[in-house]
Design a protein around this motif. Structure first.
Motif, PDB file in Angstrom:
ATOM      1  N   TYR A  27       0.850  -1.186   0.000  1.00 31.55           N
ATOM      2  CA  TYR A  27       0.000   0.000   0.000  1.00 31.55           C
ATOM      3  C   TYR A  27       0.890   1.241   0.000  1.00 31.55           C
ATOM      4  CZ  TYR A  27      -4.010  -2.938   1.240  1.00 31.55           C
ATOM      5  OH  TYR A  27      -5.006  -3.881   1.233  1.00 31.55           O
ATOM      6  N   PHE A  28       0.435   2.297  -0.644  1.00 35.26           N
ATOM      7  CA  PHE A  28       1.113   3.586  -0.560  1.00 35.26           C
ATOM      8  C   PHE A  28       0.108   4.677  -0.899  1.00 35.26           C
ATOM      9  CE2 PHE A  28       1.679   2.151  -4.902  1.00 35.26           C
ATOM     10  CZ  PHE A  28       1.564   3.284  -5.692  1.00 35.26           C
ATOM     11  N   VAL A  29       0.458   5.925  -0.584  1.00 37.56           N
ATOM     12  CA  VAL A  29      -0.464   7.033  -0.812  1.00 37.56           C
ATOM     13  C   VAL A  29       0.110   7.987  -1.856  1.00 37.56           C
ATOM     14  CG1 VAL A  29      -1.276   6.870   1.572  1.00 37.56           C
ATOM     15  CG2 VAL A  29       0.464   8.572   0.989  1.00 37.56           C
ATOM     16  N   ASP A  30      -0.779   8.755  -2.450  1.00 41.88           N
ATOM     17  CA  ASP A  30      -0.410   9.908  -3.270  1.00 41.88           C
ATOM     18  C   ASP A  30      -1.027  11.112  -2.574  1.00 41.88           C
ATOM     19  OD1 ASP A  30       0.023  11.912  -5.088  1.00 41.88           O
ATOM     20  OD2 ASP A  30      -0.836  10.868  -6.811  1.00 41.88           O
ATOM     21  N   ILE A  31      -0.194  11.879  -1.882  1.00 41.39           N
ATOM     22  CA  ILE A  31      -0.704  12.966  -1.049  1.00 41.39           C
ATOM     23  C   ILE A  31      -1.464  13.987  -1.887  1.00 41.39           C
ATOM     24  CG2 ILE A  31      -0.087  14.840   0.517  1.00 41.39           C
ATOM     25  CD1 ILE A  31       2.340  13.190   1.387  1.00 41.39           C
ATOM     26  N   LYS A  32      -0.801  14.528  -2.901  1.00 38.81           N
ATOM     27  CA  LYS A  32      -1.424  15.559  -3.732  1.00 38.81           C
ATOM     28  C   LYS A  32      -2.525  14.981  -4.617  1.00 38.81           C
ATOM     29  CE  LYS A  32       1.145  18.962  -2.284  1.00 38.81           C
ATOM     30  NZ  LYS A  32       0.553  20.046  -1.450  1.00 38.81           N
ATOM     31  N   GLY A  33      -2.387  13.722  -5.003  1.00 38.22           N
ATOM     32  CA  GLY A  33      -3.404  13.080  -5.817  1.00 38.22           C
ATOM     33  C   GLY A  33      -4.588  12.563  -5.026  1.00 38.22           C
ATOM     34  N   ARG A  34      -4.519  12.693  -3.691  1.00 36.25           N
ATOM     35  CA  ARG A  34      -5.606  12.281  -2.794  1.00 36.25           C
ATOM     36  C   ARG A  34      -6.046  10.844  -3.081  1.00 36.25           C
ATOM     37  NH1 ARG A  34      -9.487  17.586  -1.780  1.00 36.25           N
ATOM     38  NH2 ARG A  34      -7.781  19.057  -1.363  1.00 36.25           N
ATOM     39  N   ALA A  35      -5.079   9.930  -2.981  1.00 33.44           N
ATOM     40  CA  ALA A  35      -5.368   8.537  -3.317  1.00 33.44           C
ATOM     41  C   ALA A  35      -4.581   7.589  -2.427  1.00 33.44           C
ATOM     42  CB  ALA A  35      -5.039   8.266  -4.780  1.00 33.44           C
ATOM     43  N   LEU A  36      -5.179   6.418  -2.193  1.00 37.95           N
ATOM     44  CA  LEU A  36      -4.528   5.283  -1.552  1.00 37.95           C
ATOM     45  C   LEU A  36      -4.407   4.192  -2.604  1.00 37.95           C
ATOM     46  CD1 LEU A  36      -3.565   3.563   0.913  1.00 37.95           C
ATOM     47  CD2 LEU A  36      -5.985   3.052   1.334  1.00 37.95           C
ATOM     48  N   HIS A  37      -3.207   3.627  -2.751  1.00 39.19           N
ATOM     49  CA  HIS A  37      -2.955   2.603  -3.768  1.00 39.19           C
ATOM     50  C   HIS A  37      -2.691   1.254  -3.110  1.00 39.19           C
ATOM     51  CE1 HIS A  37      -2.408   5.334  -7.294  1.00 39.19           C
ATOM     52  NE2 HIS A  37      -2.100   6.200  -6.341  1.00 39.19           N
ATOM     53  N   ARG A  38      -3.131   0.189  -3.785  1.00 31.52           N
ATOM     54  CA  ARG A  38      -2.826  -1.182  -3.385  1.00 31.52           C
ATOM     55  C   ARG A  38      -2.245  -1.905  -4.584  1.00 31.52           C
ATOM     56  NH1 ARG A  38      -5.140  -6.468  -3.360  1.00 31.52           N
ATOM     57  NH2 ARG A  38      -4.751  -7.597  -1.397  1.00 31.52           N
ATOM     58  N   PHE A  39      -1.071  -2.525  -4.392  1.00 29.76           N
ATOM     59  CA  PHE A  39      -0.365  -3.185  -5.488  1.00 29.76           C
ATOM     60  C   PHE A  39       0.047  -4.585  -5.061  1.00 29.76           C
ATOM     61  CE2 PHE A  39       3.886  -3.755  -7.688  1.00 29.76           C
ATOM     62  CZ  PHE A  39       3.340  -4.151  -8.899  1.00 29.76           C
ATOM     63  N   VAL A  40      -0.341  -5.582  -5.860  1.00 32.46           N
ATOM     64  CA  VAL A  40       0.029  -6.975  -5.608  1.00 32.46           C
ATOM     65  C   VAL A  40       1.080  -7.366  -6.641  1.00 32.46           C
ATOM     66  CG1 VAL A  40      -0.766  -9.353  -5.393  1.00 32.46           C
ATOM     67  CG2 VAL A  40      -2.279  -7.468  -4.735  1.00 32.46           C
ATOM     68  N   LEU A  41       2.305  -7.519  -6.188  1.00 34.56           N
ATOM     69  CA  LEU A  41       3.407  -7.779  -7.108  1.00 34.56           C
ATOM     70  C   LEU A  41       3.223  -9.093  -7.858  1.00 34.56           C
ATOM     71  CD1 LEU A  41       6.178  -6.803  -8.133  1.00 34.56           C
ATOM     72  CD2 LEU A  41       7.223  -8.124  -6.286  1.00 34.56           C
ATOM     73  N   ALA A  42       2.726 -10.124  -7.181  1.00 32.52           N
ATOM     74  CA  ALA A  42       2.630 -11.454  -7.785  1.00 32.52           C
ATOM     75  C   ALA A  42       1.712 -11.476  -9.000  1.00 32.52           C
ATOM     76  CB  ALA A  42       2.150 -12.463  -6.746  1.00 32.52           C
ATOM     77  N   THR A  43       0.663 -10.658  -8.976  1.00 34.45           N
ATOM     78  CA  THR A  43      -0.310 -10.663 -10.069  1.00 34.45           C
ATOM     79  C   THR A  43      -0.284  -9.389 -10.898  1.00 34.45           C
ATOM     80  OG1 THR A  43      -2.061  -9.703  -8.692  1.00 34.45           O
ATOM     81  CG2 THR A  43      -1.831 -12.109  -8.685  1.00 34.45           C
ATOM     82  N   GLY A  44       0.349  -8.344 -10.358  1.00 33.60           N
ATOM     83  CA  GLY A  44       0.333  -7.052 -11.037  1.00 33.60           C
ATOM     84  C   GLY A  44      -0.943  -6.268 -10.805  1.00 33.60           C
ATOM     85  N   ALA A  45      -1.838  -6.797  -9.970  1.00 32.47           N
ATOM     86  CA  ALA A  45      -3.101  -6.109  -9.711  1.00 32.47           C
ATOM     87  C   ALA A  45      -2.847  -4.789  -8.986  1.00 32.47           C
ATOM     88  CB  ALA A  45      -4.022  -6.997  -8.882  1.00 32.47           C
ATOM     89  N   HIS A  46      -3.460  -3.733  -9.488  1.00 34.78           N
ATOM     90  CA  HIS A  46      -3.281  -2.398  -8.913  1.00 34.78           C
ATOM     91  C   HIS A  46      -4.652  -1.759  -8.750  1.00 34.78           C
ATOM     92  CE1 HIS A  46      -2.229   2.072  -9.637  1.00 34.78           C
ATOM     93  NE2 HIS A  46      -2.149   1.804  -8.348  1.00 34.78           N
ATOM     94  N   ARG A  47      -4.939  -1.323  -7.544  1.00 39.35           N
ATOM     95  CA  ARG A  47      -6.224  -0.696  -7.254  1.00 39.35           C
ATOM     96  C   ARG A  47      -5.990   0.653  -6.593  1.00 39.35           C
ATOM     97  NH1 ARG A  47     -11.052  -3.232  -3.401  1.00 39.35           N
ATOM     98  NH2 ARG A  47     -12.643  -1.646  -3.883  1.00 39.35           N
ATOM     99  N   THR A  48      -6.812   1.631  -6.947  1.00 36.43           N
ATOM    100  CA  THR A  48      -6.697   2.971  -6.390  1.00 36.43           C
ATOM    101  C   THR A  48      -7.984   3.337  -5.664  1.00 36.43           C
ATOM    102  OG1 THR A  48      -5.245   3.645  -8.207  1.00 36.43           O
ATOM    103  CG2 THR A  48      -6.245   5.397  -6.908  1.00 36.43           C
ATOM    104  N   PHE A  49      -7.842   3.854  -4.439  1.00 40.73           N
ATOM    105  CA  PHE A  49      -8.981   4.299  -3.640  1.00 40.73           C
ATOM    106  C   PHE A  49      -8.918   5.823  -3.537  1.00 40.73           C
ATOM    107  CE2 PHE A  49      -7.435   0.218  -2.130  1.00 40.73           C
ATOM    108  CZ  PHE A  49      -8.577  -0.579  -2.114  1.00 40.73           C
TER     109      PHE A  49
END
Length: 293
Positions: A27-49
């Motif tokens: 998980y990581f954030v984008d402060i200015k982009g106002r987003a929380l990211h979730r990244f699964v390396l094994a599958t490449g799945a990327h989700r943004t909240f």
């Protein structure tokens, strides 16, 4: 060892990478982009909240979800990134202050600092949040950053980025008190190198890793504050490091595009992306926020 692009997300201000051992996800954030990211390396799945306001830091929460620091204060989030409960207001002037870097301590308290955006008065603080509420651990700061703990939890590291300084405290996990403040590292800026200590993490040998914002590299220091190694990052502004992967032997680095000129973005087109490299010494699993701590 060298850093390569793990996720070409190009965040405005990527920060606070956090590895979930249970989910094997980053998980990581984008402060200015106002987003929380979730990244699964094994599958490449990327989700943004999408977040309702600038989100500076997160911590994994016992039982699922997160604690998060926003401009307005500290909040609980569920696993889908929804704000469910406000824990504490940001006690500073929210027009010029927001929560920035943060990390959970060995008992489950959350330490989070603020940024004094005008950087003209040293009005930022490092706070500790637990069941008793919000308490100040350090004051007179410009940009609170670099919170990390030694493997035994008895040393607290903390940086004030614009002053090029990292401090070390004696930390009592039983009480959450930080005492005996001593200088750990003070970088010496030059006209061509303005790299300053941003987000950080500690590995299993007790070495402190820090991202040098505006310095295009990360550094590893011994527990005594001796520089052991540094690695270039394909971005001018790396922001924070964390350890992940099945064996915690992958170092992840977030970065920023904000403030980079067009020429710099041509040189570093992947600025704002998530980078990774293998390391020999594993990191430490993140502690989880415990609302009852």
């Amino acid at each position: 060892m060298s850093l390569t692009v793990a996720l070409d997300v190009r965040a405005e201000l990527g920060e606070c990478p956090l590895w979930s051992v249970e989910e094997q996800a980053l998980y990581f954030v984008d402060i200015k982009g106002r987003a929380l990211h979730r990244f699964v390396l094994a599958t490449g799945a990327h989700r943004t909240f999408a977040m309702p306001e600038e989100i500076g830091c997160i911590g994994l929460r016992k039982g699922g979800g997160f604690i998060a620091g926003f401009r307005s204060g500290l909040w609980l989030l569920d696993a889908d990134g929804n704000c469910t409960q406000k824990l504490a207001d940001n006690p500073e002037d929210q027009r010029t202050s927001r929560f920035n870097d943060g990390r959970t301590d060995p008992v489950g308290r959350f330490l989070a600092g603020t940024i004094d955006e005008p950087k003209d008065g040293g009005k930022a603080h490092l706070y500790r949040y637990d069941s008793r509420g919000l308490e100040t651990l350090a004051a007179g700061l410009l940009t609170s950053n670099g919170v990390a703990f030694s493997p035994d939890g008895r040393a607290l590291y903390h940086s004030d980025t614009p002053t090029f300084t990292v401090w070390r405290y004696a930390y009592d996990p039983a009480t959450g008190q930080a005492t005996d403040k001593t200088l750990f590292v003070r970088l010496q800026p030059t006209k061509t190198d303005r790299g300053r200590p941003d987000g950080a993490a500690v590995d299993a040998e007790g070495c402190y890793w820090t991202a040098l914002f505006d310095g295009g590299r990360i550094q590893r220091y011994s527990p005594e504050g001796r520089l052991l190694a540094e690695y270039p990052v394909p971005a001018r502004c790396p922001t924070m490091v964390c350890f992940g992967g099945p064996d915690l032997k992958t170092l992840y680095v977030t970065s920023a595009r904000t403030g980079c000129s067009e020429d710099e973005l041509r040189i570093y087109p992947h600025s704002g992306s998530l980078f990774a490299m293998p390391v020999e010494v594993p990191g430490l699993p993140e502690y989880k926020f415990d609302f009852s701590a």
